[in-house]
Scaffold this motif. Sequence first.
Motif, short mmCIF file in Angstrom:
data_model
loop_
_atom_site.label_atom_id
_atom_site.label_comp_id
_atom_site.label_asym_id
_atom_site.label_seq_id
_atom_site.Cartn_x
_atom_site.Cartn_y
_atom_site.Cartn_z
N ALA A 87 46.22 48.99 29.91
CA ALA A 87 47.44 49.47 30.56
C ALA A 87 47.10 50.37 31.74
O ALA A 87 47.78 50.34 32.77
CB ALA A 87 48.31 50.21 29.56
N TYR A 90 46.42 48.32 34.73
CA TYR A 90 47.57 47.68 35.35
C TYR A 90 48.38 48.66 36.18
O TYR A 90 49.23 48.26 36.95
CB TYR A 90 48.48 47.05 34.31
N HIS A 93 54.26 50.70 34.74
CA HIS A 93 55.07 49.55 34.32
C HIS A 93 55.88 49.02 35.50
O HIS A 93 56.14 47.83 35.59
CB HIS A 93 55.98 49.93 33.16
N ALA A 127 51.74 45.62 28.12
CA ALA A 127 52.60 46.72 28.55
C ALA A 127 53.63 47.06 27.47
O ALA A 127 53.91 48.23 27.21
CB ALA A 127 53.30 46.35 29.85
#
Length: 196
Positions: A87, A90, A93, A127
């Motif tokens: 996460a 990445y 969100h 996510a």
Amino acid sequence: MGRKKLEIKRIENKSSRQVTFSKRRNGLIEKARQLSVLCDASVAILVVSASGKLYSFSSGDNLVKILDRYGKQHADDLEALDLQSEALNYGSHHELLELVESKLVKSNVNNVSVDALVQLEEHLETALSVTRAKKTELMLKLVENLKEKEKLLKEENQVLASQMEKNHVVGAEAEMEMSPAGQISDNFPVTLPLLN
């Protein structure tokens, strides 16, 4: 002669810190060896010094075997750590959602490969897992805070109840003291002397 109680905080003097590290590391390894011999336990220790040097100890079993066994028993924890690290890769969100949206724009949908969609699905699942883990963590903290507040309120309630009981007892005692001398009974007529 007793030992001087040592405050547990970082030792500022570098040479003293190194001496303490060496002594305590050796003591830790000796205790681990004793534990493995006395209890027939598999023990593994990994210590990394401030300079980055790695020290290890393992009893009986090979260090790698012990670590593999640990990995198998704590696979869920390790998976959660992997999800968190993924996460972080990445980004937020919001960025992930922007990536998904850009890949799935109507004009671009026909050009998206199955592999890209599978990868997007994995990103979204990761996510989602991280979000759920964070939500669970926050909810557990909230529950702990509420339990602490409940405990404080119960203690405060007990103190107030105790004070009320004391006040009630003191009031009753004061009432009893005033009752015989200060109260006038209806049963007996009171005659006042007449002044001439």
